[in-house]
Design a protein around this motif. Structure first.
Motif, PDB file in Angstrom:
ATOM      1  N   GLN A 100      36.963 -35.089 -35.418  1.00  0.00           N
ATOM      2  CA  GLN A 100      36.488 -36.291 -35.360  1.00  0.00           C
ATOM      3  C   GLN A 100      35.020 -35.705 -35.843  1.00  0.00           C
ATOM      4  O   GLN A 100      33.521 -35.693 -36.462  1.00  0.00           O
ATOM      5  N   GLY A 101      33.685 -35.350 -34.715  1.00  0.00           N
ATOM      6  CA  GLY A 101      32.264 -34.530 -34.743  1.00  0.00           C
ATOM      7  C   GLY A 101      32.535 -33.536 -35.320  1.00  0.00           C
ATOM      8  O   GLY A 101      30.997 -33.957 -36.187  1.00  0.00           O
ATOM      9  N   TYR A 102      32.652 -33.018 -35.437  1.00  0.00           N
ATOM     10  CA  TYR A 102      33.096 -31.860 -36.525  1.00  0.00           C
ATOM     11  C   TYR A 102      32.788 -32.167 -37.814  1.00  0.00           C
ATOM     12  O   TYR A 102      32.339 -31.511 -39.188  1.00  0.00           O
ATOM     13  N   ALA A 103      33.889 -32.868 -38.710  1.00  0.00           N
ATOM     14  CA  ALA A 103      33.794 -33.276 -39.794  1.00  0.00           C
ATOM     15  C   ALA A 103      32.411 -34.438 -40.198  1.00  0.00           C
ATOM     16  O   ALA A 103      31.681 -34.302 -41.439  1.00  0.00           O
ATOM     17  N   GLU A 104      31.569 -35.017 -38.880  1.00  0.00           N
ATOM     18  CA  GLU A 104      30.995 -35.821 -38.944  1.00  0.00           C
ATOM     19  C   GLU A 104      29.468 -35.069 -39.235  1.00  0.00           C
ATOM     20  O   GLU A 104      28.934 -35.250 -40.368  1.00  0.00           O
ATOM     21  N   ALA A 105      29.583 -34.121 -38.254  1.00  0.00           N
ATOM     22  CA  ALA A 105      27.958 -33.041 -38.985  1.00  0.00           C
ATOM     23  C   ALA A 105      28.003 -32.396 -40.031  1.00  0.00           C
ATOM     24  O   ALA A 105      27.391 -31.995 -40.795  1.00  0.00           O
ATOM     25  N   LEU A 106      29.425 -31.864 -39.942  1.00  0.00           N
ATOM     26  CA  LEU A 106      29.463 -30.805 -41.212  1.00  0.00           C
ATOM     27  C   LEU A 106      29.183 -32.080 -42.736  1.00  0.00           C
ATOM     28  O   LEU A 106      28.598 -31.482 -43.049  1.00  0.00           O
ATOM     29  N   ALA A 107      29.228 -33.638 -42.310  1.00  0.00           N
ATOM     30  CA  ALA A 107      29.057 -34.205 -43.524  1.00  0.00           C
ATOM     31  C   ALA A 107      27.528 -34.895 -43.614  1.00  0.00           C
ATOM     32  O   ALA A 107      27.051 -35.016 -44.595  1.00  0.00           O
ATOM     33  N   ASP A 108      26.952 -34.777 -42.132  1.00  0.00           N
ATOM     34  CA  ASP A 108      25.223 -35.093 -41.795  1.00  0.00           C
ATOM     35  C   ASP A 108      24.711 -33.448 -43.040  1.00  0.00           C
ATOM     36  O   ASP A 108      23.866 -33.944 -43.352  1.00  0.00           O
ATOM     37  N   ALA A 109      25.537 -32.470 -42.858  1.00  0.00           N
ATOM     38  CA  ALA A 109      24.578 -31.079 -42.648  1.00  0.00           C
ATOM     39  C   ALA A 109      24.968 -30.991 -44.342  1.00  0.00           C
ATOM     40  O   ALA A 109      23.316 -30.438 -45.094  1.00  0.00           O
ATOM     41  N   LEU A 110      25.766 -31.328 -44.886  1.00  0.00           N
ATOM     42  CA  LEU A 110      25.918 -31.488 -46.801  1.00  0.00           C
ATOM     43  C   LEU A 110      25.081 -32.253 -47.096  1.00  0.00           C
ATOM     44  O   LEU A 110      25.043 -32.662 -48.910  1.00  0.00           O
ATOM     45  N   SER A 111      24.765 -33.387 -46.586  1.00  0.00           N
ATOM     46  CA  SER A 111      24.416 -34.706 -46.930  1.00  0.00           C
ATOM     47  C   SER A 111      23.321 -34.955 -48.584  1.00  0.00           C
ATOM     48  O   SER A 111      23.390 -35.747 -49.460  1.00  0.00           O
ATOM     49  N   GLU A 112      22.768 -33.478 -47.940  1.00  0.00           N
ATOM     50  CA  GLU A 112      21.016 -33.818 -48.944  1.00  0.00           C
ATOM     51  C   GLU A 112      21.567 -32.139 -49.978  1.00  0.00           C
ATOM     52  O   GLU A 112      21.042 -32.449 -50.939  1.00  0.00           O
ATOM     53  N   LEU A 113      22.821 -31.740 -49.901  1.00  0.00           N
ATOM     54  CA  LEU A 113      22.926 -30.532 -51.508  1.00  0.00           C
ATOM     55  C   LEU A 113      23.479 -31.270 -52.164  1.00  0.00           C
ATOM     56  O   LEU A 113      24.495 -31.965 -51.787  1.00  0.00           O
ATOM     57  N   LYS A 114      22.802 -31.080 -53.240  1.00  0.00           N
ATOM     58  CA  LYS A 114      23.676 -31.817 -53.928  1.00  0.00           C
ATOM     59  C   LYS A 114      24.463 -31.329 -55.536  1.00  0.00           C
ATOM     60  O   LYS A 114      25.427 -31.474 -55.966  1.00  0.00           O
ATOM     61  N   SER A 115      23.679 -29.602 -55.250  1.00  0.00           N
ATOM     62  CA  SER A 115      24.034 -28.576 -56.014  1.00  0.00           C
ATOM     63  C   SER A 115      23.918 -27.285 -55.668  1.00  0.00           C
ATOM     64  O   SER A 115      22.995 -27.713 -54.539  1.00  0.00           O
ATOM     65  N   LEU A 116      24.788 -26.496 -56.390  1.00  0.00           N
ATOM     66  CA  LEU A 116      24.110 -24.251 -55.287  1.00  0.00           C
ATOM     67  C   LEU A 116      22.259 -24.274 -55.750  1.00  0.00           C
ATOM     68  O   LEU A 116      22.528 -24.574 -56.804  1.00  0.00           O
ATOM     69  N   PRO A 117      22.035 -23.699 -55.073  1.00  0.00           N
ATOM     70  CA  PRO A 117      21.272 -23.443 -55.384  1.00  0.00           C
ATOM     71  C   PRO A 117      20.767 -21.991 -56.104  1.00  0.00           C
ATOM     72  O   PRO A 117      22.210 -21.368 -56.682  1.00  0.00           O
ATOM     73  N   GLU A 118      19.631 -21.920 -57.019  1.00  0.00           N
ATOM     74  CA  GLU A 118      19.228 -21.161 -57.756  1.00  0.00           C
ATOM     75  C   GLU A 118      19.865 -18.858 -57.263  1.00  0.00           C
ATOM     76  O   GLU A 118      19.724 -18.908 -55.924  1.00  0.00           O
ATOM     77  N   ASN A 119      20.532 -18.457 -57.688  1.00  0.00           N
ATOM     78  CA  ASN A 119      20.664 -17.253 -57.214  1.00  0.00           C
ATOM     79  C   ASN A 119      20.055 -15.731 -58.434  1.00  0.00           C
ATOM     80  O   ASN A 119      20.384 -15.846 -59.680  1.00  0.00           O
ATOM     81  N   VAL A 120      19.025 -15.642 -57.737  1.00  0.00           N
ATOM     82  CA  VAL A 120      18.119 -14.638 -57.873  1.00  0.00           C
ATOM     83  C   VAL A 120      18.584 -13.221 -57.664  1.00  0.00           C
ATOM     84  O   VAL A 120      17.327 -12.396 -57.687  1.00  0.00           O
ATOM     85  N   THR A 121      20.145 -13.443 -56.736  1.00  0.00           N
ATOM     86  CA  THR A 121      19.837 -11.846 -56.417  1.00  0.00           C
ATOM     87  C   THR A 121      21.436 -10.809 -57.403  1.00  0.00           C
ATOM     88  O   THR A 121      21.544  -9.731 -57.226  1.00  0.00           O
ATOM     89  N   VAL A 122      21.912 -12.588 -57.572  1.00  0.00           N
ATOM     90  CA  VAL A 122      22.958 -11.083 -59.395  1.00  0.00           C
ATOM     91  C   VAL A 122      22.341 -10.394 -60.331  1.00  0.00           C
ATOM     92  O   VAL A 122      21.227 -10.764 -61.064  1.00  0.00           O
ATOM     93  N   GLN A 123      22.213  -8.468 -60.045  1.00  0.00           N
ATOM     94  CA  GLN A 123      21.956  -7.886 -61.492  1.00  0.00           C
ATOM     95  C   GLN A 123      22.970  -6.779 -61.588  1.00  0.00           C
ATOM     96  O   GLN A 123      24.029  -6.540 -61.484  1.00  0.00           O
ATOM     97  N   PRO A 124      22.966  -5.501 -62.609  1.00  0.00           N
ATOM     98  CA  PRO A 124      23.745  -5.230 -63.185  1.00  0.00           C
ATOM     99  C   PRO A 124      23.859  -4.087 -61.753  1.00  0.00           C
ATOM    100  O   PRO A 124      22.519  -3.563 -61.290  1.00  0.00           O
ATOM    101  N   GLY A 125      24.953  -3.338 -61.916  1.00  0.00           N
ATOM    102  CA  GLY A 125      24.914  -2.064 -61.250  1.00  0.00           C
ATOM    103  C   GLY A 125      24.577  -2.524 -59.308  1.00  0.00           C
ATOM    104  O   GLY A 125      24.587  -1.455 -58.797  1.00  0.00           O
ATOM    105  N   ILE A 126      24.801  -4.003 -58.827  1.00  0.00           N
ATOM    106  CA  ILE A 126      24.535  -3.928 -57.148  1.00  0.00           C
ATOM    107  C   ILE A 126      26.045  -4.026 -57.044  1.00  0.00           C
ATOM    108  O   ILE A 126      26.986  -4.923 -57.104  1.00  0.00           O
ATOM    109  N   VAL A 127      25.663  -2.864 -55.621  1.00  0.00           N
ATOM    110  CA  VAL A 127      27.501  -2.557 -54.954  1.00  0.00           C
ATOM    111  C   VAL A 127      26.966  -3.661 -53.975  1.00  0.00           C
ATOM    112  O   VAL A 127      26.497  -2.811 -52.860  1.00  0.00           O
ATOM    113  N   ALA A 128      27.207  -4.322 -53.317  1.00  0.00           N
ATOM    114  CA  ALA A 128      27.483  -5.252 -51.994  1.00  0.00           C
ATOM    115  C   ALA A 128      28.139  -5.302 -51.143  1.00  0.00           C
ATOM    116  O   ALA A 128      29.281  -5.033 -51.167  1.00  0.00           O
TER     117      ALA A 128
END
Length: 272
Positions: A115-143
């Protein structure tokens, strides 16, 4: 000259716009060695799936095979933050080059780990409304592909059968955590195929809350039909009603066909 300059400016803005698209989905590991041992320790993988789903953020579970659009996804990493009075977790979202692009610490008030971990995850993600912008995707990159920190730990067949004999199994300690043995998945949920008496199979839905079930709930019994790899299915729906269908089970795929009105619903899961 002005036309040429305008064209360059337009091209630059278009390129920046393309490069700043948001990440498309989140990859959730099924093992977090910093949290606990085994599969889905303290239910954190299931909780993450539910929290992202509530924000309309697409998720898939991590597998050994790298997806083709790997650099359009973020992978969850969890770190336990030492604290005597609270369960605290640092949630990180990492890109395909293992760089942290978003992080937030969450606090759980409950002393119980699950229960405590579930509460901690909900608290941590409470301000995340959407995923951040991706500035790393470029053709030819092999990560490089980060390897999962921990794979599923197996138990003997008798232990798995014993734990799956009751409809729902919940626990808050590492020693009693459910450890599946024969998992199939479809990137949304996991089903453990447990062999019971006379060649029958029991299907245990590991992360069932997203579908209206309890976690670790037995949802179906597969009975041999007499044909190779073919079974009849008694499937219990989330509202408690049962339907009868047909299943094809191999070492590669589990395919279940169930009646849905005048048509048949086909569920396909692949071996994990």
């Amino acid at each position: 000259m002005k036309k040429y300059s305008f064209f360059l400016l337009f091209l630059l803005m278009s390129t920046m716009s393309f490069a700043q698209q948001s990440y498309q989905y989140v990859i959730i590991p099924t093992g977090f060695s910093d949290i606990g041992s085994g599969f889905n320790p303290h239910g954190v993988s299931s909780v993450l799936q539910q929290l992202f789903d509530s924000k309309s953020i697409k998720t898939v579970f991590e597998t050994a095979e790298r997806p083709a659009d790997y650099c359009e996804a973020l992978t969850v990493d969890l770190e336990k933050v030492p604290n005597m009075f609270q369960n605290r977790l640092l949630v990180k979202l990492k890109d395909c080059q293992n760089r942290t692009v978003w992080s937030q610490e969450g606090k759980g008030r409950s002393k119980d780990f699950q229960q405590g971990y579930a509460e901690a995850l909900a608290d941590a993600l409470s301000e995340l409304k959407s995923l951040p912008e991706n500035v790393t995707v470029q053709p030819g990159i092999v990560a490089p592909v980060p390897q999962p920190k921990e794979r599923v730990q197996m138990q003997s067949q008798s232990q798995v059968q014993s734990m799956a004999s009751t409809p729902v199994v919940n626990s808050g300690t590492d020693d009693e955590l459910y450890r599946p043995q024969n998992l199939y998945y479809n990137l949304t949920y996991f089903v453990d195929v447990v062999t019971v008496e006379q060649g029958k199979k029991r299907l245990v839905l590991v992360n069932g809350e997203l579908l209206g079930y309890e976690n670790l709930q037995s949802v179906a019994i597969l009975t041999p039909s007499g044909l190779s790899d073919v079974y009849t299915v008694e499937w219990t729906q989330a509202d408690g009603t049962t339907v009868t269908g047909v299943a094809n089970l191999t070492d590669i795929e589990l395919k279940i066909s169930l009646p849905a009105g005048q048509e048949m619903e086909v569920i396909r899961l692949i071996k994990y």
